[in-house]
Design an enzyme around this catalytic site. Structure first.
Site, mmCIF file in Angstrom:
data_model
loop_
_atom_site.group_PDB
_atom_site.id
_atom_site.type_symbol
_atom_site.label_atom_id
_atom_site.label_comp_id
_atom_site.label_asym_id
_atom_site.label_seq_id
_atom_site.Cartn_x
_atom_site.Cartn_y
_atom_site.Cartn_z
ATOM 1 N N GLU A 126 1.722 1.126 1.428
ATOM 2 C CA GLU A 126 0.577 1.997 1.152
ATOM 3 C C GLU A 126 -0.737 1.230 1.194
ATOM 4 O O GLU A 126 -0.808 0.090 0.725
ATOM 5 C CB GLU A 126 0.779 2.615 -0.249
ATOM 6 C CG GLU A 126 -0.262 3.610 -0.654
ATOM 7 C CD GLU A 126 0.053 4.262 -2.018
ATOM 8 O OE1 GLU A 126 1.246 4.462 -2.345
ATOM 9 O OE2 GLU A 126 -0.901 4.543 -2.749
ATOM 10 N N GLU A 130 -10.064 4.982 -2.355
ATOM 11 C CA GLU A 130 -10.175 6.092 -3.290
ATOM 12 C C GLU A 130 -11.530 6.064 -3.978
ATOM 13 O O GLU A 130 -12.052 4.983 -4.274
ATOM 14 C CB GLU A 130 -9.055 6.013 -4.351
ATOM 15 C CG GLU A 130 -7.743 6.521 -3.787
ATOM 16 C CD GLU A 130 -6.528 6.112 -4.591
ATOM 17 O OE1 GLU A 130 -6.609 5.184 -5.415
ATOM 18 O OE2 GLU A 130 -5.473 6.712 -4.371
HETATM 19 C C1 LIG Z 1 0.242 11.907 0.742
HETATM 20 O O1 LIG Z 1 0.632 13.235 0.498
HETATM 21 C C2 LIG Z 1 1.986 13.416 0.214
HETATM 22 C C3 LIG Z 1 2.231 14.858 0.031
HETATM 23 O O2 LIG Z 1 1.709 15.563 1.065
HETATM 24 C C4 LIG Z 1 2.378 12.641 -1.027
HETATM 25 O O3 LIG Z 1 3.771 12.749 -1.215
HETATM 26 C C5 LIG Z 1 2.008 11.195 -0.885
HETATM 27 O O4 LIG Z 1 2.204 10.509 -2.100
HETATM 28 C C6 LIG Z 1 0.570 11.032 -0.488
HETATM 29 N N1 LIG Z 1 0.355 9.655 -0.183
HETATM 30 C C7 LIG Z 1 -0.681 8.980 -0.627
HETATM 31 C C8 LIG Z 1 -0.716 7.571 -0.251
HETATM 32 O O5 LIG Z 1 -1.562 9.525 -1.231
#
Ligand SMILES: *[C@@H]1O[C@H](CO)[C@@H](O)[C@H](O)[C@H]1NC(C)=O
Ligand SMILES: *[C@@H]1O[C@H](CO)[C@@H](O)[C@H](O)[C@H]1NC(C)=O
Ligand SMILES: *[C@@H]1O[C@H](CO)[C@@H](O)[C@H](O)[C@H]1NC(C)=O
Ligand SMILES: *[C@@H]1O[C@H](CO)[C@@H](O)[C@H](O)[C@H]1NC(C)=O
Ligand SMILES: *[C@@H]1O[C@H](CO)[C@@H](O)[C@H](O)[C@H]1NC(C)=O
Ligand SMILES: *[C@@H]1O[C@H](CO)[C@@H](O)[C@H](O)[C@H]1NC(C)=O
Ligand SMILES: *[C@@H]1O[C@H](CO)[C@@H](O)[C@H](O)[C@H]1NC(C)=O
Ligand SMILES: *[C@@H]1O[C@H](CO)[C@@H](O)[C@H](O)[C@H]1NC(C)=O
Length: 372
Positions: A126, A130
């Site tokens: 990841e 933000e």
């Molecule tokens: C992106 O969105 C999905 C759901 O659509 C979620 O499961 C995921 O955690 C999100 N990822 C991030 C890095 O925000």
């Protein structure tokens, strides 16, 4: 300061709001499941959002939350949170295996309201940008690998006006290092050898607006987000003017995890034109024909023109032939008809003559042959 990972916070939020998507993730490193290959971007996706759009183009994006909260204007795509429970999540349909992401974004204001641009892989690598709605001095970035939530590498570079103006949030991600850029200034470098799990598997892009400060969330999440969100002071809108994504691998159509290690070396790159590449380069039949014609050499054009003329000439010849044949046929038919008519006429004349001579007399009747 107390910090939570975005995903942990998101997980808590999802649990709290009971729209958890437990089946949407397929983790190739678990070993007990076979995950579908990741659709590659394989090219450059340079995409301004504007008021000519009615929705997030499904060829490129999957809106997994808040489709009705997305509007388009000359400022780009606008995600709005109006009330408790609202959130917007837009995922790219495509993945990049290293590369870069540039989002020109104005974050939403509001305590605990998070505007984010993330990269996320199927095995939970990841990379995050933000912005907390109440923080007008700093923004936040972070990175994770293989879903290890205990590693914590968040940083808060200075950025003023993130909720009132558009800024360029860029991530440059290579096998060697990860860079975070703000408005053309490099604010952070993470070498791949940094302690922790370095992100190294194909990632999709998540654009999202959500309330980390929702009063229903766990206190830790609310603290991370900067406090409780006050929905009455909203609505809160995040705007994305444009998104540019460059895949680190070009001419790739999909990415395949060849084992469960989650290592970049295990990722098999399948070559070819990606769906996005095809969609971006799709042309109308007319455009294709025009391009083909323009691309031809003078000789080829002359040859084609000559053969077209030849075909036309042939068509003329055939047409003329058919006409002549038809006319001839017509003449013959008429002649036959005329002959028939003449024969009929003479028969009639002969009959009249017989009548006049009185040939039809009793003799005939006597023989019982009269058939009139
Ligand atoms: C992106 O969105 C999905 C759901 O659509 C979620 O499961 C995921 O955690 C999100 N990822 C991030 C890095 O925000
Ligand atoms: C969109 O994402 C959801 C949740 O991850 C998934 O179930 C769905 O199949 C996706 N739709 C498309 C068109 O990819
Ligand atoms: C796969 O393994 C993970 C981790 O061990 C486990 O949590 C999950 O339930 C398993 N899934 C299936 C479908 O067996
Ligand atoms: C609107 O955005 C689309 C897709 O990014 C782009 O092709 C188009 O040129 C844009 N139109 C205007 C008027 O900016
Ligand atoms: C904004 O973030 C910086 C860095 O974490 C922090 O020092 C500051 O107190 C925050 N401001 C607000 C209003 O939350
Ligand atoms: C997760 O990260 C922490 C902190 O860097 C580290 O101590 C731990 O060994 C990691 N766990 C795994 C399973 O990689
Ligand atoms: C955004 O920043 C990156 C990194 O400095 C730069 O390469 C790019 O041109 C910028 N994009 C725009 C639209 O200004
Ligand atoms: C792109 O991939 C296709 C399919 O493997 C291959 O035939 C072609 O040579 C590749 N093109 C380039 C420019 O690498």
């Amino acid at each position: 300061m107390f910090r939570f990972s975005f995903a942990a916070a998101a997980a808590a939020l999802l649990a709290a709001q009971a729209f958890a998507q437990t089946t949407s993730e397929c983790n190739p490193t678990w070993g007990n499941v076979t995950c579908p290959d990741n659709a590659a971007l394989g090219t450059t996706f340079d995409y301004p959002f504007n008021d000519t759009m009615a929705e997030m183009d499904p060829r490129f994006f999957n809106v997994t939350a808040g489709a009705s909260l997305i509007k388009f204007s000359q400022d780009g795509a606008e995600f709005t949170m109006v009330k408790h429970g609202d959130s917007v999540r837009v995922q790219s349909d495509f993945y990049i295996f290293y590369g870069r992401v540039e989002a020109i974004m104005q974050a939403a204001p509001g305590t605990g309201v998070i505007s984010s641009v993330n990269l996320l892989s199927d095995d939970l690598d990841e990379i995050d940008w933000e912005v907390m709605g109440q923080n007008t001095t700093n923004v936040f970035n972070n990175w994770y690998g293989k879903g290890n939530r205990t590693q914590n590498h968040g940083e808060e570079p200075v950025l003023a006006d993130s909720q009132t103006g558009f800024h360029n949030y860029t991530i440059i991600w290579t096998e060697q290092e990860l860079e975070f850029w703000l408005d053309g200034q490099q604010v952070r470098t993470v070498p791949a050898g940094e302690p922790g799990n370095y992100p190294q598997t194909p990632c999709y892009i998540n654009l999202s607006l959500w309330a980390g400060g929702d009063p229903d969330n766990e206190p830790g999440v609310i603290a991370w987000a900067g406090g409780e969100t006050d929905y009455d002071a909203g609505p809160y809108t995040m705007k994305i003017k444009s998104l540019k994504v460059v895949d680190g691998h070009t001419n790739s159509s999909s990415y395949h995890y060849s084992d469960t290690s989650g290592s970049h070396a295990s990722i098999q790159v399948n070559e070819g034109e990606s769906e996005v590449y095809k969609a971006l380069n799709k042309k109308s039949t007319k455009q294709k024909a025009e391009e083909k014609w323009t691309g031809l050499s003078q000789t080829a054009k002359i040859a084609i023109a000559a053969s077209v003329c030849g075909v036309l000439l042939l068509v003329c010849v055939i047409y003329t032939f058919v006409c002549i044949t038809q006319r001839k046929k017509g003449r013959l038919e008429r002649e036959a008809h005329d002959k028939e008519w003449a024969a009929h006429e003479s028969e009639l004349a002969a009959y009249r003559l017989k009548m006049a001579r009185g040939d039809f007399a009793v003799s005939h009747l006597g023989h019982g042959e009269a058939k009139f």
